[in-house]
Design an enzyme around this catalytic site. Structure first.
Site, PDB file in Angstrom:
ATOM      1  N   ARG A  22       0.815  -1.217   0.000  1.00  0.00           N
ATOM      2  CA  ARG A  22       0.000   0.000   0.000  1.00  0.00           C
ATOM      3  C   ARG A  22       0.857   1.280   0.000  1.00  0.00           C
ATOM      4  O   ARG A  22       0.350   2.367  -0.221  1.00  0.00           O
ATOM      5  CB  ARG A  22      -0.953  -0.018   1.210  1.00  0.00           C
ATOM      6  CG  ARG A  22      -2.087  -1.023   1.034  1.00  0.00           C
ATOM      7  CD  ARG A  22      -2.832  -1.313   2.339  1.00  0.00           C
ATOM      8  NE  ARG A  22      -2.150  -2.332   3.148  1.00  0.00           N
ATOM      9  CZ  ARG A  22      -2.584  -2.753   4.336  1.00  0.00           C
ATOM     10  NH1 ARG A  22      -3.666  -2.240   4.860  1.00  0.00           N
ATOM     11  NH2 ARG A  22      -1.916  -3.682   4.999  1.00  0.00           N
ATOM     12  N   ASN A 176      -7.609  -4.850  16.590  1.00  0.00           N
ATOM     13  CA  ASN A 176      -6.390  -5.538  17.013  1.00  0.00           C
ATOM     14  C   ASN A 176      -5.202  -4.680  16.609  1.00  0.00           C
ATOM     15  O   ASN A 176      -5.050  -4.315  15.451  1.00  0.00           O
ATOM     16  CB  ASN A 176      -6.354  -6.899  16.286  1.00  0.00           C
ATOM     17  CG  ASN A 176      -4.993  -7.565  16.358  1.00  0.00           C
ATOM     18  OD1 ASN A 176      -4.309  -7.462  17.371  1.00  0.00           O
ATOM     19  ND2 ASN A 176      -4.621  -8.248  15.282  1.00  0.00           N
ATOM     20  N   ASN A 234       0.490   1.916   6.981  1.00  0.00           N
ATOM     21  CA  ASN A 234       0.364   1.052   5.807  1.00  0.00           C
ATOM     22  C   ASN A 234       0.534   1.807   4.493  1.00  0.00           C
ATOM     23  O   ASN A 234       0.919   1.232   3.500  1.00  0.00           O
ATOM     24  CB  ASN A 234      -1.001   0.358   5.811  1.00  0.00           C
ATOM     25  CG  ASN A 234      -1.152  -0.536   7.030  1.00  0.00           C
ATOM     26  OD1 ASN A 234      -0.421  -1.514   7.170  1.00  0.00           O
ATOM     27  ND2 ASN A 234      -2.043  -0.182   7.929  1.00  0.00           N
TER      28      ASN A 234
HETATM   29  C1  UD1 Z   1      -2.477  -6.896  10.852  1.00  0.00           C
HETATM   30  C2  UD1 Z   1      -3.475  -7.797  11.591  1.00  0.00           C
HETATM   31  C3  UD1 Z   1      -4.711  -6.984  11.920  1.00  0.00           C
HETATM   32  C4  UD1 Z   1      -4.340  -5.772  12.736  1.00  0.00           C
HETATM   33  C5  UD1 Z   1      -3.255  -4.956  12.078  1.00  0.00           C
HETATM   34  C6  UD1 Z   1      -2.722  -3.935  13.047  1.00  0.00           C
HETATM   35  C7  UD1 Z   1      -3.178 -10.064  10.748  1.00  0.00           C
HETATM   36  C8  UD1 Z   1      -3.732 -11.134   9.901  1.00  0.00           C
HETATM   37  N1  UD1 Z   1      -3.830  -8.918  10.768  1.00  0.00           N
HETATM   38  O1  UD1 Z   1      -3.060  -6.513   9.633  1.00  0.00           O
HETATM   39  O2  UD1 Z   1      -5.632  -7.794  12.649  1.00  0.00           O
HETATM   40  O3  UD1 Z   1      -5.488  -4.988  12.960  1.00  0.00           O
HETATM   41  O4  UD1 Z   1      -2.152  -5.783  11.687  1.00  0.00           O
HETATM   42  O5  UD1 Z   1      -1.865  -3.002  12.446  1.00  0.00           O
HETATM   43  O6  UD1 Z   1      -2.184 -10.275  11.401  1.00  0.00           O
HETATM   44  N2  UD1 Z   1       4.460  -9.472   7.795  1.00  0.00           N
HETATM   45  C9  UD1 Z   1       5.439 -10.425   7.673  1.00  0.00           C
HETATM   46  N3  UD1 Z   1       5.223 -11.506   6.865  1.00  0.00           N
HETATM   47  C10 UD1 Z   1       4.068 -11.690   6.193  1.00  0.00           C
HETATM   48  C11 UD1 Z   1       3.053 -10.713   6.327  1.00  0.00           C
HETATM   49  C12 UD1 Z   1       3.270  -9.625   7.145  1.00  0.00           C
HETATM   50  O7  UD1 Z   1       6.504 -10.306   8.277  1.00  0.00           O
HETATM   51  O8  UD1 Z   1       3.957 -12.689   5.491  1.00  0.00           O
HETATM   52  C13 UD1 Z   1       4.692  -8.296   8.642  1.00  0.00           C
HETATM   53  C14 UD1 Z   1       4.646  -6.998   7.868  1.00  0.00           C
HETATM   54  O9  UD1 Z   1       5.941  -6.634   7.399  1.00  0.00           O
HETATM   55  C15 UD1 Z   1       4.112  -6.006   8.896  1.00  0.00           C
HETATM   56  C16 UD1 Z   1       3.316  -6.877   9.861  1.00  0.00           C
HETATM   57  O10 UD1 Z   1       3.683  -8.210   9.610  1.00  0.00           O
HETATM   58  O11 UD1 Z   1       5.143  -5.367   9.610  1.00  0.00           O
HETATM   59  C17 UD1 Z   1       1.811  -6.705   9.659  1.00  0.00           C
HETATM   60  O12 UD1 Z   1       1.481  -7.001   8.322  1.00  0.00           O
HETATM   61  P1  UD1 Z   1       0.394  -6.162   7.541  1.00  0.00           P
HETATM   62  O13 UD1 Z   1       0.274  -6.717   6.182  1.00  0.00           O
HETATM   63  O14 UD1 Z   1       0.654  -4.717   7.672  1.00  0.00           O
HETATM   64  O15 UD1 Z   1      -0.927  -6.557   8.379  1.00  0.00           O
HETATM   65  P2  UD1 Z   1      -2.291  -5.776   8.437  1.00  0.00           P
HETATM   66  O16 UD1 Z   1      -3.052  -6.055   7.185  1.00  0.00           O
HETATM   67  O17 UD1 Z   1      -2.043  -4.372   8.769  1.00  0.00           O
HETATM   68 CA    CA Z   2      -0.263  -3.135   9.119  1.00  0.00          CA
END
Ligand code: UD1
Ligand code: CA
Length: 477
Positions: A22, A176, A234
């Site tokens: 994003r 969350n 994001n």
């Molecule tokens: C996530 C939560 C959501 C919460 C939000 C808070 C999940 C499924 N959802 O959503 O409930 O409200 O955060 O900000 O967890 N990342 C990895 N590997 C991956 C995917 C993500 O390391 O395969 C890391 C990303 O770099 C990031 C973090 O995890 O730092 C969160 O990922 P992101 O895609 O931003 O999750 P949200 O959609 O924001």
């Molecule tokens: Ca996030």
């Protein structure tokens, strides 16, 4: 302390493998700077407060660059080759968790606004409740995009992501935050049960909530009142918002500590900077990096200070640009001065308008009040540099030094062709080009002597009237 968990090792696991689609950027999201520092660095600041024994970071996109950005931190990296969700990220770290007993603090890497005290309070709540899993949550007026916390009998029983939520579930404003505390021993068996049956076909870490709640274990939702601390970043709009929140937090802290900001909303002070008591900062001032500004200073409008260190009672007038420089007590700079890296002004120095300095040391009480360039220069004390003085420090190949000893007086419009030294107490006449060292106490003059051609103007006028050309000889008479 004898509460449960108080003496058990704490491991932190930071999820930082995602690209951050994003952001629409070629640079991975967590490297985008907030106040000149990669976003993920801020998360490490908050973590320090709870002093985890180990910090694990899940890396993926641009892993090398992220590791480089974190070079000053102590952590173990885990590489998640393919990013298949937050649950998958935790699974990737599994080999490093297998042997570890104790508590695990899992947090998303995109929470730069999180503070140390919030994490410490959350840990305390987790321990005192003896919960199997604690989640940090908050209420948002507009929860769009976040996972919603669904409660039953008061306790969270499921988290549903925006894209999987029903219209009713989307009405829920408790979200969350992406910060979890769970026992390693409780977590590991749950990872085997995560699936990808959701809108994004990803392994969601958030599914551990329903797994535990369904098994009758205690899941605690700790609601954080200040939602501005737990906003995820994001996209670029949220990045700007996070910068604004960090900036405002800093300004409020400074004002509480006795700094006057005449127009706080138009003053930009890096959260890493320090400003002393009773200093007054005018609007449109930028203070970048870990700058240090002393007490009783006045920083007037439009000053841009980058990694500066300044003592007490310093005045910076309008429109100055000052970088990687040190300024002593009671010095005055500007308006419109440019102090480039390596400038060192001792106490009571005065650098006036349109003066540029670079790698320049100005001893106590020295002055360069107007229109000068001082580069690779060393000035003793009480040196007076006249308007329009230039140190010619570059010969096209190398840089050379100019030394002006104590009490030297440099007349206006002087060129000092370096390497050159003017001895203590010497004078240089205005308009001189100094190419050799000047002995102490002497007067150096290099300009041609002045001469007068009597009646020249009248003769010129007559020639013009008669339509005669000017004589070609070198004598203009
Ligand atoms: C996530 C939560 C959501 C919460 C939000 C808070 C999940 C499924 N959802 O959503 O409930 O409200 O955060 O900000 O967890 N990342 C990895 N590997 C991956 C995917 C993500 O390391 O395969 C890391 C990303 O770099 C990031 C973090 O995890 O730092 C969160 O990922 P992101 O895609 O931003 O999750 P949200 O959609 O924001
Ligand atoms: Ca996030």
């Amino acid at each position: 302390m004898n509460r449960p968990g108080a003496n058990r090792p704490l491991t932190a696991l930071v999820l930082a493998a995602g690209l951050g689609k994003r952001m629409r950027s070629r640079t991975v999201k967590l490297l985008h700077p907030l106040w000149g520092r990669p976003m993920i660095g801020w998360v490490f600041d908050a973590l320090r407060e709870v002093a985890p024994e180990r910090v694990l970071v899940v890396l993926g996109h641009q892993a090398e660059q992220v590791q480089e950005a974190l070079h000053a931190e102590r952590f173990e990296a885990v590489i998640q080759q393919e990013q298949r969700g937050t649950g998958h990220a935790v699974m990737t770290a599994r080999p490093l968790l297998e042997g570890a007993a104790g508590e695990l603090l899992i947090l998303n890497g995109d929470l730069p606004l999180l503070t140390g005290p919030t994490l410490a309070a959350f840990l305390e709540r987790h321990r005192s409740a003896g919960a199997a899993l604690s989640l940090l949550t908050t209420h948002l007026d507009d929860p769009t995009g976040y996972g919603r916390v669904l409660r039953r009998d008061g306790a969270p029983h499921r988290i549903v992501e925006q894209r999987d939520a029903s219209p009713d579930e989307r009405q829920v404003t408790e979200i969350n935050c992406g910060v979890y505390l769970v026992d390693v021993a409780v977590l590991l068996p749950l990872l085997d049960r995560l699936g990808t049956d959701n809108a994004q076909h990803e392994y969601y870490l958030t599914d551990i909530v329903s797994a535990l709640a369904g098994a009758g274990q205690m899941v605690q939702g700790v609601v954080h009142a200040d939602s501005r601390e737990v906003l995820g970043v994001n996209d670029r709009r949220e990045l700007a918002e996070a910068a604004a929140i960090l900036g405002r937090r800093k300004r409020h802290a400074l004002m509480a500590a006795g700094v006057t900001l005449l127009d706080p909303d138009h003053t930009y002070i890096d959260p890493r900077a320090q400003v002393g008591q009773d200093t007054v900062i005018y609007p449109n001032v930028w203070v970048e990096g870990a700058s240090v500004i002393g007490e009783d200073c006045v920083i007037r409008p439009g000053a841009h200070l980058i990694e500066v260190r300044m003592g007490n009672g310093v005045t910076i007038k309008d429109g100055c640009v000052i970088q990687s420089s040190e300024i002593g007590n009671g010095a005055q700079v500007g308006p419109f001065a440019h102090l480039r890296p390596g400038t060192y002004l001792c106490e009571k120095v005065k650098v006036g308008n349109f003066v540029e300095t670079k790698k320049a040391f100005l001893g106590p009480g020295s002055k360069a009040s107007h229109l000068s360039y001082l580069g690779d220069a060393e000035l003793g004390k009480d040196v007076n540099v006249g308007a329009g003085t230039i140190t010619c420090n570059y010969d096209g190949v190398a840089k050379h030094r100019t030394v002006l000893e104590d009490g030297v007086f440099i007349g206006s419009d002087t060129q000092l062709v370096a390497p050159v030294k003017v001895g203590a107490g010497a004078y240089v006449g205005a308009g001189s080009t100094i190419t050799r060292d000047v002995p102490p106490g002497s007067l150096a003059l290099s300009r041609p002597p002045q001469r007068h051609i009597e009646g020249w103007a009248e003769r010129k006028q007559k020639r013009a009237q008669a339509g005669r050309p000017a004589p070609q000889k070198k004598d203009e008479g």
